[in-house]
Design a protein around this motif. Structure first.
Motif, PDB file in Angstrom:
ATOM      1  N   LEU A 321       0.777  -1.290  -0.074  1.00 46.66           N
ATOM      2  CA  LEU A 321       0.107   0.188   0.041  1.00 46.66           C
ATOM      3  C   LEU A 321       0.725   1.382  -0.006  1.00 46.66           C
ATOM      4  CD1 LEU A 321      -2.681  -0.900   2.695  1.00 46.66           C
ATOM      5  CD2 LEU A 321      -2.969  -1.081   0.257  1.00 46.66           C
ATOM      6  N   TYR A 322       0.446   2.091  -0.801  1.00 48.15           N
ATOM      7  CA  TYR A 322       1.223   3.550  -0.819  1.00 48.15           C
ATOM      8  C   TYR A 322       0.095   4.500  -0.817  1.00 48.15           C
ATOM      9  CZ  TYR A 322       4.996   0.367  -1.961  1.00 48.15           C
ATOM     10  OH  TYR A 322       6.027  -0.665  -1.758  1.00 48.15           O
ATOM     11  N   LEU A 323       0.048   5.123   0.267  1.00 45.93           N
ATOM     12  CA  LEU A 323      -1.233   5.931   0.542  1.00 45.93           C
ATOM     13  C   LEU A 323      -0.747   7.442   0.918  1.00 45.93           C
ATOM     14  CD1 LEU A 323      -2.889   3.479   2.925  1.00 45.93           C
ATOM     15  CD2 LEU A 323      -3.157   3.761   0.268  1.00 45.93           C
ATOM     16  N   GLY A 324      -1.822   8.415   0.677  1.00 41.75           N
ATOM     17  CA  GLY A 324      -1.507   9.710   1.023  1.00 41.75           C
ATOM     18  C   GLY A 324      -1.978   9.906   2.483  1.00 41.75           C
ATOM     19  N   PRO A 325      -2.263  11.281   2.817  1.00 38.44           N
ATOM     20  CA  PRO A 325      -2.243  11.742   4.127  1.00 38.44           C
ATOM     21  C   PRO A 325      -3.585  11.286   4.777  1.00 38.44           C
ATOM     22  CG  PRO A 325      -2.524  13.467   2.746  1.00 38.44           C
ATOM     23  CD  PRO A 325      -1.962  12.443   1.814  1.00 38.44           C
ATOM     24  N   ALA A 326      -4.409  10.900   3.924  1.00 40.66           N
ATOM     25  CA  ALA A 326      -5.750  10.460   4.627  1.00 40.66           C
ATOM     26  C   ALA A 326      -6.670   9.518   3.837  1.00 40.66           C
ATOM     27  CB  ALA A 326      -6.608  11.597   5.104  1.00 40.66           C
ATOM     28  N   LEU A 327      -7.279   8.798   4.321  1.00 39.82           N
ATOM     29  CA  LEU A 327      -8.330   7.714   3.482  1.00 39.82           C
ATOM     30  C   LEU A 327      -9.393   8.735   3.006  1.00 39.82           C
ATOM     31  CD1 LEU A 327      -8.392   4.845   6.100  1.00 39.82           C
ATOM     32  CD2 LEU A 327      -7.197   4.739   3.794  1.00 39.82           C
ATOM     33  N   ALA A 328     -10.194   8.422   2.136  1.00 42.42           N
ATOM     34  CA  ALA A 328     -11.601   9.002   2.015  1.00 42.42           C
ATOM     35  C   ALA A 328     -12.312   9.207   3.069  1.00 42.42           C
ATOM     36  CB  ALA A 328     -12.266   8.275   0.537  1.00 42.42           C
ATOM     37  N   ARG A 329     -13.110  10.336   3.233  1.00 45.02           N
ATOM     38  CA  ARG A 329     -14.215  10.433   4.196  1.00 45.02           C
ATOM     39  C   ARG A 329     -14.882   9.330   4.472  1.00 45.02           C
ATOM     40  NH1 ARG A 329     -17.642  15.593   4.198  1.00 45.02           N
ATOM     41  NH2 ARG A 329     -15.601  16.576   4.095  1.00 45.02           N
ATOM     42  N   ASP A 330     -15.390   8.792   3.291  1.00 46.40           N
ATOM     43  CA  ASP A 330     -16.306   7.634   3.188  1.00 46.40           C
ATOM     44  C   ASP A 330     -15.836   6.372   2.679  1.00 46.40           C
ATOM     45  OD1 ASP A 330     -18.584   9.059   4.708  1.00 46.40           O
ATOM     46  OD2 ASP A 330     -18.800  10.256   2.768  1.00 46.40           O
ATOM     47  N   PRO A 331     -15.173   5.550   3.059  1.00 45.59           N
ATOM     48  CA  PRO A 331     -14.158   4.587   2.267  1.00 45.59           C
ATOM     49  C   PRO A 331     -14.797   3.128   2.565  1.00 45.59           C
ATOM     50  CG  PRO A 331     -13.336   4.896   4.454  1.00 45.59           C
ATOM     51  CD  PRO A 331     -14.400   5.675   4.659  1.00 45.59           C
ATOM     52  N   PHE A 332     -15.844   2.975   3.045  1.00 43.69           N
ATOM     53  CA  PHE A 332     -16.516   1.589   3.440  1.00 43.69           C
ATOM     54  C   PHE A 332     -17.703   1.138   1.970  1.00 43.69           C
ATOM     55  CE2 PHE A 332     -14.931   3.236   7.266  1.00 43.69           C
ATOM     56  CZ  PHE A 332     -13.940   2.148   7.546  1.00 43.69           C
ATOM     57  N   ILE A 333     -17.660  -0.181   1.836  1.00 46.83           N
ATOM     58  CA  ILE A 333     -18.699  -0.772   0.992  1.00 46.83           C
ATOM     59  C   ILE A 333     -19.055  -2.313   1.697  1.00 46.83           C
ATOM     60  CG2 ILE A 333     -18.072   0.387  -1.055  1.00 46.83           C
ATOM     61  CD1 ILE A 333     -16.942  -2.267  -2.122  1.00 46.83           C
TER      62      ILE A 333
END
Length: 700
Positions: A321-333
């Motif tokens: 995983l190579y990610l930015g400063p934050a996950l999306a506000r709504d990241p679940f399904i």
């Protein structure tokens, strides 16, 4: 013509956020889209919002609305309420809306400083009963002016010095400040499940032992962790205060994560599972991330690693995983009734949407089948998920600006489907044809694994001059996502080669670490190897006016090295805020960078040796472009930001004077952007930078 095309491409909307809206029935889907645009007339960046609805194959869209004065906006979990943090003309307001009616408006101008809306520190979350809202803002400045020094969070976040968590209680129209006894600075806060007391989860940033706040923008190795903060219940109060601001003292604050990890971006699934991301603390400023979860329904719930770091992946396998400063506000399904998180991650020279089971950690790429049906080299970005089966994402390539897609993996009778919600391409037919004339390739460089380069060029022209453009960082990646300046320069008649050299993200942790202690050697070797390989393929050629180099920050470091170590290869170079003298350690908000990247230890949690010995200084300078300044033959254009806190602009200024002293042997010029920071990303600065780069190469 070229300037007009650049301006049109630079002004195209870029999707930066999305929220699912309440649908009138199960057959329609509503999405609110937020985009950012560059306005050259006003010399400003503007934020635009509009709503898009799909129903039985039809797509309806509201008129765009300028919301540039909105710092943050969020819908409550039931979609009944919307909270808006608005800042305009020096005034700050909290707005609470219900069914298109403004039900509460609070002026907080005199209660605290600016709202904080960046990804690193911002918060905006409803409590589960939807009767309170938490957000982050700067503490109120002292009434009497003081010259006392207060550390900031560095480049891009200079105004962030004293972030504070605030809770707004609409029921009695009061505002409370959370007062902590510890020196930790909290951000990215959200409400957890309610039990006997109110609970928050937040990212806590820690100072070094000597009180320093190291720059956090683009740096995911800082002393930080996920904290559980328990508040007294009820959290609101009718008690008056002299300044209209109440104070809440937490009953407990507990760090949930290990000191060897730098953790950030807590998210909660269904009030049951806490999720966050982490990187190794210390070492490279960015690296392979890990994904962690904790069961909030169990008293014995302990953090557990769901996705580990990947050291050395096999070719074309998951690189980590190579990610930015934050996950999306709504990241679940829910994927076939299994809770999953979806996120954007770099994979080689592209960015993908990954779906990860919160139960097993099983991982796959969303929309992978569409990639196998075309050669567009899309890069994807997740904007939002609806907690069920839908998500909104954007995709782009060097030939195609951003497109907005609604993806649904389980449409009755159809299965997986995706709907084009909007495209943000140019309106000019000439510009559209120019984009369609471009060709994109990802070329692997032999004997320099994992180095590969993205080449963008006009396919209707041969023998094009080539511009080598290595990325900064060095732990970053150039992806195939649309970049107006790159595509515009390719349309001008240049082949643009963007090497992802050793140290780039998206290829495995082994190759991130392989650059440590080898800056100025391995990365330079990879870049010149990419030049020679694409030359062997006929995509570049040496000779006067045929080969150029440009780059910013560490990319400028590489550009300066290349023209110094290979003086007969490149005709001219453009460097934006380049690292020139690595011995200049303390002119940066990230002094650890100079230690770690060049092979020296830097203990962030302890007071480091704030002196560079003569031996270390000599080694750092020897690994720097300044040691090759006498060999430069290429024409050099420098662009420096007067307010750069990441790389001391005196480095570039010294390089300019060193080259200027060799007048007659090298052509050199300097552009000074007063007030611009490290990225030189202001609307006018970007335009001038692009035009002057084009003109510099054309005049070679």
């Amino acid at each position: 013509m070229g300037s007009a095309i650049y301006r049109e491409l630079a002004e195209l909307p870029v999707p930066v956020g999305a929220q699912f809206l309440q649908s009138a029935n199960n057959n329609s889907t509503g999405v609110e889209i937020t985009t950012s645009i560059r306005d050259h007339v006003r010399n400003a960046k503007r934020t635009i919002s509009k709503s898009v609805y799909t129903s039985q194959g039809a797509i309806l869209s509201s008129l765009p609305q300028d919301v540039s004065d909105v710092v943050l906006s969020s819908l409550s979990p039931t979609l009944k309420y919307r909270v808006v943090l608005r800042s305009k003309d020096g005034k700050r307001f909290i707005e609470l809306w219900a069914e298109d009616r403004l039900v509460h408006l609070k002026d907080v101008t005199n209660l605290h400083g600016d709202f904080i809306g960046d990804e690193y520190l911002s918060s905006l979350s409803f409590s589960p009963p939807e009767d309170s809202v938490i957000y982050t803002a700067e503490a109120k400045s002292p009434e009497t002016e003081t010259f006392r020094y207060t550390p900031s969070f560095g480049e891009g976040l200079i105004a962030r010095k004293t972030p504070v968590l605030f809770i707004y209680h609409p029921g009695n129209d009061t505002l409370s400040r959370i007062a902590f006894d510890d020196p930790v600075i909290y951000g990215q806060a959200l409400f957890g499940p309610f039990s006997e007391s109110a609970t928050l989860f937040a990212t806590g940033y820690e100072r070094t032992a000597d009180g320093r706040l190291l720059g956090i923008k683009g740096c995911f190795n800082r002393p930080s962790g996920i904290w559980k903060i328990e508040l007294p219940s009820p959290i609101s109060s009718d008690k008056d205060s002299k300044d209209g601001l109440l104070t809440i003292k937490p009953t407990n604050a507990t760090k949930l994560t290990s000191d060897i990890l730098s953790c950030r971006s807590p998210r909660i699934y269904n009030q049951q599972i806490l999720v966050w991301i982490a990187n190794a603390s210390g070492g490279p400023h960015a690296s392979c991330s890990t994904l962690h979860i904790m069961d909030l329904t169990s008293m014995e719930g302990q953090p557990r690693t769901l996705v580990e770091s990947v050291w050395e992946p096999k070719e074309d396998e998951f690189p980590g995983l190579y990610l930015g400063p934050a996950l999306a506000r709504d990241p679940f399904i829910l994927h076939h009734d299994e809770p999953c998180i979806v996120l954007t991650s770099i994979w080689g020279s592209r960015s993908y949407i990954l779906r990860i089971s919160l139960t097993t950690g099983k991982l796959d790429r969303v929309l992978d089948n569409t990639d196998k049906r075309d050669d567009e080299f899309w890069s994807y970005t997740l904007l939002a998920a609806d907690g069920k089966q839908r998500m909104v994402l954007s995709r782009s390539s060097p030939r195609i600006p951003c497109e907005l897609i609604l993806y649904d993996y389980d449409v009755p009778g159809i299965g997986e489907s995706w709907t084009d919600l909007a495209s943000f391409g140019p309106s000019s037919a000439d510009t559209l044809r120019a984009l369609q004339s471009l060709d994109v390739q990802i070329i692997k460089i032999p004997d320099h694994f994992p180095t590969e380069t993205i080449v963008v060029r006009r396919k209707d022209q041969a023998n094009l001059p080539c511009v080598i453009n290595p990325h900064g960082g060095p732990h970053a990646t150039t992806t195939t996502g649309f970049v107006p300046s790159t595509s515009a320069l390719a349309i001008e008649g240049y082949a643009i080669s963007q090497p992802n050299y050793t140290g780039s993200l998206g290829f495995g942790e082994k190759y991130v670490r392989a650059l440590m202690g080898q800056c100025g050697t391995v990365d330079v070797s990879d870049c010149i190897a990419s030049v020679r390989h694409i030359s062997s393929l006929g995509l570049a050629q040496e000779g006067p006016g045929m080969l150029f180099v440009m780059g910013g920050s560490h990319g400028g470091f590489l550009a300066a090295h290349l023209v110094g170590q290979y003086p007969e290869t490149f005709t001219s170079a453009v460097m934006r805020n380049p690292v020139i003298s690595a011995g200049d350690v303390w002119g940066s908000d990230i002094p650890d960078w100079y230690f770690s990247e060049f092979g020296y230890a830097f203990q962030m949690s302890q007071s480091p040796p704030y002196t560079v010995g003569s031996r270390e200084y000599e080694a750092l300078q020897h690994a720097s472009p300044i040691s090759y300044v006498q060999d430069v033959r290429a024409a050099v254009l420098l662009m420096l930001g007067g307010s750069d806190r990441r790389v001391n602009p005196k480095q570039g200024l010294g390089y300019y004077h060193a080259l200027k002293g060799r007048e007659g042997k090298v052509k050199v010029d300097l552009l000074w952007f007063d007030g611009e920071g490290h990225p030189l990303e202001g609307v006018e600065a970007s335009r001038i930078g692009w035009e002057c780069t084009r003109d510099w190469f054309q005049s070679a």
